[in-house]
Structures are given as structure tokens and as C-alpha cells.
Write a protein that holds these residues in place. Structure first.
Motif, PDB file in Angstrom:
ATOM      1  N   ARG A   1       0.878  -1.079  -0.036  1.00 30.11           N
ATOM      2  CA  ARG A   1       0.011   0.018   0.075  1.00 30.11           C
ATOM      3  C   ARG A   1       0.800   1.461   0.024  1.00 30.11           C
ATOM      4  NH1 ARG A   1      -5.198   1.199   1.647  1.00 30.11           N
ATOM      5  NH2 ARG A   1      -5.435  -1.139   2.367  1.00 30.11           N
ATOM      6  N   SER A   2       0.325   2.307  -0.987  1.00 32.57           N
ATOM      7  CA  SER A   2       1.241   3.335  -0.782  1.00 32.57           C
ATOM      8  C   SER A   2       0.958   4.487   0.367  1.00 32.57           C
ATOM      9  CB  SER A   2       0.866   4.087  -2.209  1.00 32.57           C
ATOM     10  OG  SER A   2      -0.607   4.915  -1.677  1.00 32.57           O
ATOM     11  N   LYS A   3       1.862   5.311   0.501  1.00 27.89           N
ATOM     12  CA  LYS A   3       1.545   6.429   1.549  1.00 27.89           C
ATOM     13  C   LYS A   3       0.221   7.043   1.160  1.00 27.89           C
ATOM     14  CE  LYS A   3       6.270   7.134   3.330  1.00 27.89           C
ATOM     15  NZ  LYS A   3       7.149   8.071   3.712  1.00 27.89           N
ATOM     16  N   ALA A   4      -0.534   7.613   1.952  1.00 28.75           N
ATOM     17  CA  ALA A   4      -1.631   8.356   1.847  1.00 28.75           C
ATOM     18  C   ALA A   4      -1.222   9.725   1.282  1.00 28.75           C
ATOM     19  CB  ALA A   4      -2.598   8.603   2.960  1.00 28.75           C
ATOM     20  N   THR A   5      -2.053  10.327   0.190  1.00 25.06           N
ATOM     21  CA  THR A   5      -1.806  11.509  -0.236  1.00 25.06           C
ATOM     22  C   THR A   5      -2.271  12.520   0.702  1.00 25.06           C
ATOM     23  OG1 THR A   5      -3.979  11.773  -1.275  1.00 25.06           O
ATOM     24  CG2 THR A   5      -2.302  10.654  -2.649  1.00 25.06           C
ATOM     25  N   ALA A   6      -1.940  13.927   0.414  1.00 29.38           N
ATOM     26  CA  ALA A   6      -2.440  14.763   1.306  1.00 29.38           C
ATOM     27  C   ALA A   6      -4.221  14.889   0.874  1.00 29.38           C
ATOM     28  CB  ALA A   6      -1.663  16.195   0.846  1.00 29.38           C
ATOM     29  N   ALA A   7      -4.709  15.512   1.662  1.00 31.78           N
ATOM     30  CA  ALA A   7      -6.155  15.606   1.637  1.00 31.78           C
ATOM     31  C   ALA A   7      -6.502  16.295   0.247  1.00 31.78           C
ATOM     32  CB  ALA A   7      -6.997  16.386   2.603  1.00 31.78           C
ATOM     33  N   VAL A   8      -7.497  15.741  -0.447  1.00 30.48           N
ATOM     34  CA  VAL A   8      -7.670  16.206  -1.689  1.00 30.48           C
ATOM     35  C   VAL A   8      -8.660  17.522  -1.797  1.00 30.48           C
ATOM     36  CG1 VAL A   8      -9.165  15.759  -3.823  1.00 30.48           C
ATOM     37  CG2 VAL A   8      -7.942  13.696  -2.661  1.00 30.48           C
ATOM     38  N   LYS A   9      -8.121  18.313  -2.450  1.00 35.73           N
ATOM     39  CA  LYS A   9      -8.786  19.812  -2.580  1.00 35.73           C
ATOM     40  C   LYS A   9      -9.894  19.533  -3.591  1.00 35.73           C
ATOM     41  CE  LYS A   9      -5.734  22.163  -0.215  1.00 35.73           C
ATOM     42  NZ  LYS A   9      -6.022  22.956   0.950  1.00 35.73           N
ATOM     43  N   GLY A  10     -10.868  20.095  -2.927  1.00 34.58           N
ATOM     44  CA  GLY A  10     -12.340  20.163  -3.752  1.00 34.58           C
ATOM     45  C   GLY A  10     -12.032  21.350  -4.826  1.00 34.58           C
ATOM     46  N   ILE A  11     -12.992  21.370  -5.876  1.00 34.16           N
ATOM     47  CA  ILE A  11     -13.298  22.490  -6.821  1.00 34.16           C
ATOM     48  C   ILE A  11     -14.299  23.411  -6.781  1.00 34.16           C
ATOM     49  CG2 ILE A  11     -13.456  22.907  -9.273  1.00 34.16           C
ATOM     50  CD1 ILE A  11     -10.604  22.082  -8.491  1.00 34.16           C
ATOM     51  N   LEU A  12     -14.241  24.546  -6.208  1.00 30.60           N
ATOM     52  CA  LEU A  12     -15.407  25.412  -6.113  1.00 30.60           C
ATOM     53  C   LEU A  12     -16.251  25.590  -7.356  1.00 30.60           C
ATOM     54  CD1 LEU A  12     -13.836  28.024  -3.620  1.00 30.60           C
ATOM     55  CD2 LEU A  12     -15.377  26.462  -3.144  1.00 30.60           C
ATOM     56  N   SER A  13     -17.581  25.777  -7.122  1.00 29.96           N
ATOM     57  CA  SER A  13     -18.576  26.225  -7.991  1.00 29.96           C
ATOM     58  C   SER A  13     -18.347  27.688  -7.991  1.00 29.96           C
ATOM     59  CB  SER A  13     -20.113  25.871  -7.648  1.00 29.96           C
ATOM     60  OG  SER A  13     -20.935  26.161  -8.647  1.00 29.96           O
ATOM     61  N   ALA A  14     -18.112  28.182  -9.232  1.00 30.67           N
ATOM     62  CA  ALA A  14     -17.483  29.674  -9.163  1.00 30.67           C
ATOM     63  C   ALA A  14     -17.855  30.000 -10.671  1.00 30.67           C
ATOM     64  CB  ALA A  14     -16.000  29.769  -9.124  1.00 30.67           C
ATOM     65  N   PRO A  15     -18.961  30.881 -10.591  1.00 32.31           N
ATOM     66  CA  PRO A  15     -19.590  31.436 -11.815  1.00 32.31           C
ATOM     67  C   PRO A  15     -18.942  32.773 -12.100  1.00 32.31           C
ATOM     68  CG  PRO A  15     -21.011  31.668  -9.994  1.00 32.31           C
ATOM     69  CD  PRO A  15     -20.050  30.610  -9.413  1.00 32.31           C
ATOM     70  N   VAL A  16     -19.004  33.111 -13.374  1.00 34.97           N
ATOM     71  CA  VAL A  16     -18.442  34.536 -13.897  1.00 34.97           C
ATOM     72  C   VAL A  16     -19.545  35.489 -13.136  1.00 34.97           C
ATOM     73  CG1 VAL A  16     -17.677  35.962 -15.688  1.00 34.97           C
ATOM     74  CG2 VAL A  16     -17.445  33.581 -15.688  1.00 34.97           C
ATOM     75  N   PRO A  17     -18.861  36.709 -12.433  1.00 29.96           N
ATOM     76  CA  PRO A  17     -19.777  37.650 -11.746  1.00 29.96           C
ATOM     77  C   PRO A  17     -20.313  38.618 -12.817  1.00 29.96           C
ATOM     78  CG  PRO A  17     -17.273  38.306 -11.478  1.00 29.96           C
ATOM     79  CD  PRO A  17     -17.432  36.744 -12.093  1.00 29.96           C
ATOM     80  N   THR A  18     -21.138  39.318 -12.571  1.00 31.25           N
ATOM     81  CA  THR A  18     -21.577  40.261 -13.664  1.00 31.25           C
ATOM     82  C   THR A  18     -21.755  41.600 -12.690  1.00 31.25           C
ATOM     83  OG1 THR A  18     -24.016  39.681 -12.966  1.00 31.25           O
ATOM     84  CG2 THR A  18     -23.321  38.645 -15.078  1.00 31.25           C
ATOM     85  N   ILE A  19     -21.847  42.803 -13.568  1.00 30.19           N
ATOM     86  CA  ILE A  19     -21.781  44.286 -12.961  1.00 30.19           C
ATOM     87  C   ILE A  19     -23.213  44.950 -13.315  1.00 30.19           C
ATOM     88  CG2 ILE A  19     -21.086  46.479 -12.709  1.00 30.19           C
ATOM     89  CD1 ILE A  19     -18.265  45.098 -13.739  1.00 30.19           C
ATOM     90  N   ALA A  20     -23.757  45.327 -12.294  1.00 34.82           N
ATOM     91  CA  ALA A  20     -25.267  45.961 -12.409  1.00 34.82           C
ATOM     92  C   ALA A  20     -25.028  47.493 -11.933  1.00 34.82           C
ATOM     93  CB  ALA A  20     -26.280  45.381 -11.515  1.00 34.82           C
ATOM     94  N   GLY A  21     -25.692  48.366 -12.734  1.00 31.99           N
ATOM     95  CA  GLY A  21     -25.791  49.744 -12.258  1.00 31.99           C
ATOM     96  C   GLY A  21     -25.178  50.649 -13.445  1.00 31.99           C
ATOM     97  N   SER A  22     -25.358  52.054 -13.552  1.00 34.39           N
ATOM     98  CA  SER A  22     -25.161  52.824 -14.609  1.00 34.39           C
ATOM     99  C   SER A  22     -23.554  53.253 -14.551  1.00 34.39           C
ATOM    100  CB  SER A  22     -25.883  54.221 -14.300  1.00 34.39           C
ATOM    101  OG  SER A  22     -25.471  55.010 -15.302  1.00 34.39           O
TER     102      SER A  22
END
Length: 599
Positions: free
Chosen positions: A443-464
Motif C-alpha cells: 500500500r502506498s502512503k496516503a496523499t495529502a487531503a484532496v482539494k475540492g473544486i469550487l463552483s465559481a460562476p463569472v460575476p456580472t456588474i449591475a448599475g450605470s
């Protein structure tokens, strides 16, 4: 014959009759004094043979000693015929009709007479109250006590008149254990030195059912036994002939079972050995049968005090210097099956050896390095395993694990990390197999804890996008629990201090296009940043309020609300006009309802 347990007084009397064997630890009756040709035996027996003192032929021995003698005083004759159930003949052995005083014990008869082959007898007994019985030895019958008693104490008293009486008895059939005992040259069984003791199988060898002696000729017959399963002990005090359990067994538990049947003589002949039989067990081997591993021999139960020695074998051939209770498997035994022979020795016992069952063929060990996982431990990334160098020809298989739990169907050399592994560690087990070799898993050594991927939508700008207006960032829906940070930009350059979710447009960003970058972070996840699309060009408003008499440079046109006339810089009345509104262009003023001054 089955004898009842004796009372304390009866035991005392029996001890006097048993002098020949008392010194040898039989703790029972032996031979009547007249029958003993030599002194007490001097060879001690194993005290493990218990519970048969009261089953030896005490009554027969005592009756035989006085048979045919006429008691003192007035006597009368008791006569009759002794028969056997089923009209069978009495057969071998001997029987006596015995008269006892009421309350006497079996070792103290008043008178006795032998029963002839045709069953007749004539007994002269004292007048008065007596107890009559028929006792036997070497016959397949039960003793008879009075007419209805089960032992002497329960037999009825009979009054013997001067004219005598008739006492006819039909004996009930029993099983019979019979046979011959042979002993080593030089050993002598004469003088009742060997007892035959019959124990019920269900009694753990603690209390005997019946017992008898081996004759000087080496024969025996023990009756008075109900139908059933038994184990038979041959208890010897003869020098050069050791005790044993039928047949060649050291203990009750290992004795052979004899099934005895009413009316049948069952042969349980035996050949006693010069030495006692050592209690043994077949040894077992524990451990892994791979070169370099250690096997251990478990000898099991042997006679207490026995010295045990060991010899290991490979395919039946002794392994040189392998004489301990454990064996480190050398490369030379690869492919061979291993056994161990345990030999037990003890003074006065015959040396005995037992050999274990063979193991499976010994396997060679595989060269099996610890695998290494390579790759980025982030959801969606693919990990690979670096197996290292195994023994040539080894077939490898894989199993990936998340936090120690095997992942279904994750059995390849590469593994794409799923979202379910977020914040967990990954390991891989590499298993190698090859014919003639022990399978190995690493058995291998354990990896570091797996990093998750955030759900990250592109922001929008509102206003004049007009100076003075407020722009608001709309980040969209991120992974729950994500912390968001903001940074506003003008033409790609960060606006100092603009780190809130909204921005009031200042004159400094006129003619620039605005963007906002939203950065999300969460424990166990990769930080993500998303930048909005560019806004429109930031511009000034078409009109604004003046500051006293002056208008800002970007809205220099003054509007006079009372006349609805606007003045441009350089005009005749421009400086003299205090504006109510300022416009960025003449068109803006016209649009607001103003007209241009004529000069």
C-alpha cells in the motif's frame, strides 16, 4: 458382575481381603489370603485408574474361601437349582450360593456352596435368620440378592428352619467382557497382578461398572454388565507389564469404545507392553509458508512431564539442524511441503513420535516495493501509480482507496479523482502474483487531503457607468460556505481601496471600462477567482449642480433657470451668470429646455 458401593464397615472388611494389592495403590480387594502365593505387589500403578475398588469380586472371593465348610452350631440345608433366563446354560466361570447374617457385609459370609454345572447346589447354613444370595464370577449374569434385592443391604431376611428350605433362583443375563492378556517376556500375571476394569463411556472414567482379575493363564471374563458402550482398563502391578486402556491407549478419553451386549461375550483381548503408553497429540503447524517466514509447531497435549524434541522435514527429508519448535524457512525448501515430527520421552514410558500434516508447498517471496502516487490531489485530476521494480514476470493488479475504503471499479494504474474524495486522502494497493511465489500486496502512503473544486460562476456588474453612480457586483451561486472577496478594476488596473461588493464611480475613472474580480475560498477547496466582463465606458453625467458661481470643468455650460438661457464659456454674460445647473454640452442644455444666449 455389578457390586454396590460398600458401607464404611464393608470397606474396612474388604481392605483385609485386599492385602495383596493394597500396597500397589489399587485401593480395592484383591485375592483372598489363601489364594495369594506371593506377597503384595511392589510395582506402583498409575492412580489415574479410579473408582473400581468396590467392583472387584469381593463376594466371590470370600465365598470361595469357605465354600463346602460346615458352620459351627446347628445347621440346616438350603438346596435348589440355579438357572439362567432364556433357559441358557451357566457356561464358564463360577457361582456360589451364600448365606449372610442380617446386616453383614459381602466379605463376611456365614456359609457358601458352589453351584454345579447343572445348576444344583447344597448349602449347610446356621438355623435362624439369614440372607441368601447368588454371586458369580466370569459369567454373563447379574448377582441375585435374596429374591428381590438389588444389593445385600436391600435383600430380604429368610428364616432357615431345621427341616431346611428350597431356594431356586433364575439369574438374569448380562453382557460379558472377555479375552486374553499377553505380556512381555519375563513379566508374570499370576497372582492376580492385572485387573480388568469396565467403565461406562459417559462416566469420564471416574466410577467403574464392573471389574475382575486376569487368571494365572492370562484369561479373563467380567460379567454383571448392562448392555451399553464401555471403555476397558487393564490395571497392572506386574513388573514388566504396564497398565493401559483398551486398545493401546494412554487415557480414558483416548480408549477404544467396546459395545457390550446382554448374553454376548465381547472380546477385548490386549497385549500389554513393558512400558507405559505415552499420551500424545498430532502436532500442528502455524505460520506462513513463504521463504523467510517462521513456522511454529504446536505439540498439543502430551503426558505431563514428557520431554519433547522436534525434527522438521521438507518433502519427507529431514532438514539439517531443524530441531527446534520453530523453523525459519530457508530458500532451499521453496516448492516443498513441510512437516514436523514431535517425539516424546519420559521415564517408564515408551518413547513415541507424532508427525503433523504437511503444509502447502513453500512459496518464494516476491520483490515488492512500496508504490508511490504521482499527480495533483485535486478533484478532477488524474493520479498515477509508480509501482517500482517487482520480481520479473509478476502480474500486477491495483485497487484505489478513499480514506481507506476501496473504490468500486477503481482497479487501473490511473485514477481520476471524483468530487466525493474532497478533503479525503487517497491510497493505492498494488498486488503482485506469480506462480511459485507468495502473493504480495503493498500500500502506498496516503496523499495529502484532496482539494475540492469550487463552483465559481463569472460575476456580472449591475448599475450605470456614470460618475457618481454605484456599480454592484453580482457573484452568482458559489459552493455553499464559500467566502467571497472583491476587487474592482478600471481598464484592468486595480482601483485602490475598491474591495467591497459595490463601487461608487469617481471622476478618476472617466473614460475607463470597469471590471470586478470575485475570489472564493473555502477550507479543503482550491481557491478560485472569476472576473466579470468589462462595463461600458465611464462618463460624466450630462448635467450637474454648480458650486456657487462656478461649474465643473467637465460641465462648463451655465444654465440660468429663471430665463432658461444657457451660457457658454467666453460668452458676454458667462462670468456674470450664477448658474442653477451646469451642462456638459449645449445639446444637453437644449435637451433640458434651455436656449443659447445670443451673445
Amino acid at each position: 458382575m455389578v457390586f454396590p458401593a460398600l458401607s464404611r464397615s464393608a470397606r474396612s472388611a474388604a481392605a483385609a481381603v485386599a492385602a495383596a494389592m493394597l500396597a500397589s495403590m489399587l485401593v480395592a480387594v484383591a485375592t483372598p489370603a489363601a489364594a495369594v502365593s506371593s506377597g503384595p505387589a511392589s510395582v506402583a500403578i498409575d492412580p489415574g485408574f479410579a473408582g473400581f475398588a468396590d467392583r472387584l469380586p469381593i463376594a466371590v472371593a470370600a465365598a470361595a474361601e469357605i465354600a463346602g465348610q460346615t458352620p459351627e452350631g446347628e445347621v440346616a440345608r438350603v438346596s435348589g437349582v440355579i438357572t439362567v433366563a432364556d433357559e441358557l446354560e451357566l457356561g464358564q466361570g463360577r457361582s456360589f450360593v451364600v448365606a449372610y447374617a442380617p446386616g453383614a457385609d459381602v466379605s463376611s459370609p456365614l456359609a457358601a456352596a458352589g453351584v454345579a454345572a447343572d445348576g444344583t447346589y447344597a448349602l449347610d447354613a446356621p438355623l435362624g435368620d439369614i440372607v441368601l444370595a447368588v454371586v458369580s464370577e466370569g459369567r454373563s449374569v447379574f448377582d441375585q440378592w435374596g429374591r428381590l434385592g438389588v444389593d445385600l443391604s436391600s435383600a430380604e431376611t429368610t428364616s432357615l428352619p431345621a427341616e431346611g428350605l428350597v431356594y431356586d433362583v433364575q439369574l438374569q443375563r448380562s453382557a460379558l467382557a472377555s479375552g486374553t492378556v499377553t505380556v512381555p517376556a519375563g513379566a508374570v500375571v499370576a497372582g492376580q497382578k492385572v485387573a480388568v476394569v469396565v467403565y461406562p463411556v459417559g462416566g469420564a472414567g471416574e466410577i467403574a461398572t464392573a471389574a475382575g482379575f486376569v487368571s494365572d493363564a492370562g484369561t479373563f471374563a467380567v460379567g454383571g454388565i448392562p448392555t451399553g458402550d464401555y471403555r476397558v482398563a487393564f490395571v497392572s502391578v506386574a513388573s514388566g507389564a504396564a497398565s493401559e486402556w483398551w486398545n493401546d491407549a494412554p487415557t480414558f478419553a483416548k480408549g477404544r469404545t467396546a459395545t457390550l451386549t446382554t448374553g454376548t461375550a465381547t472380546d477385548v483381548s490386549v497385549a500389554l507392553q513393558a512400558l507405559l503408553i505415552l499420551d500424545t497429540s498430532v502436532p500442528t503447524i502455524t505460520g506462513t509458508t513463504t521463504v523467510g517466514q517462521t513456522l511454529k509447531a504446536a505439540p498439543g497435549q502430551w503426558t505431563t512431564g514428557a520431554t519433547l524434541t522436534y525434527q522438521w522435514y521438507a518433502n519427507g527429508s529431514a532438514i539439517v539442524k531443524a530441531t527446534k519448535s520453530s523453523l525459519l524457512l530457508p530458500a532451499a525448501v521453496a516448492g516443498k511441503k513441510i512437516t514436523v515430527r514431535v517425539t516424546g520421552a519420559k521415564a517408564t514410558y515408551a518413547t513415541k513420535a507424532q508427525t503433523s500434516a504437511a503444509t502447502a508447498a513453500v512459496l518464494r517471496p516476491l520483490a515488492a516495493p512500496v508504490p508511490v502516487i504521482i499527480g495533483v490531489t485535486t478533484v478532477g485530476q488524474t493520479l498515477k501509480v509508480k509501482t517500482g521494480t517487482w520480481t520479473a514476470g509478476t502480474r500486477l493488479s491495483y485497487q484505489w482507496y478513499i480514506d481507506g475504503v476501496a473504490v468500486a471499479k477503481a482497479t487501473g494504474a490511473a485514477y481520476k479523482i471524483p468530487a466525493s474524495a474532497t478533503r479525503k486522502t487517497i491510497t493505492v494497493v498494488v498486488k503482485g502474483t506469480k506462480t511459485g511465489y507468495a502473493s504480495a500486496s503493498k500500500r502506498s502512503k496516503a496523499t495529502a487531503a484532496v482539494k475540492g473544486i469550487l463552483s465559481a460562476p463569472v460575476p456580472t456588474i449591475a448599475g450605470s457607468t456614470v460618475v457618481g453612480s454605484r456599480l454592484t457586483a453580482r457573484p452568482g451561486t458559489w459552493t455553499a460556505g464559500t467566502t467571497l472577496r472583491y476587487q474592482w478594476y478600471a481598464n484592468g488596473k486595480a482601483i485602490k481601496g475598491a474591495t467591497a461588493s459595490s463601487l461608487v464611480l469617481a471622476a478618476g475613472v472617466v473614460k475607463a471600462r470597469i471590471t470586478v474580480k470575485v475570489t472564493g475560498s473555502k477550507s479543503g477547496y482550491i481557491t478560485a477567482a472569476r472576473t466579470s466582463a468589462k462595463s461600458g465606458v465611464v462618463s460624466y453625467p450630462s448635467r450637474t449642480k454648480p458650486s456657487g458661481w462656478n461649474c465643473p470643468a467637465w460641465a462648463p455650460i451655465k444654465g440660468n433657470a429663471s430665463s432658461m438661457i444657457y451660457h457658454v464659456p467666453g460668452g458676454r454674460s458667462y462670468k456674470a451668470t450664477k448658474p442653477e445647473e451646469c451642462f456638459s454640452s449645449g445639446a444637453a442644455a437644449v435637451k433640458a429646455g434651455y436656449r443659447k444666449a445670443k451673445r
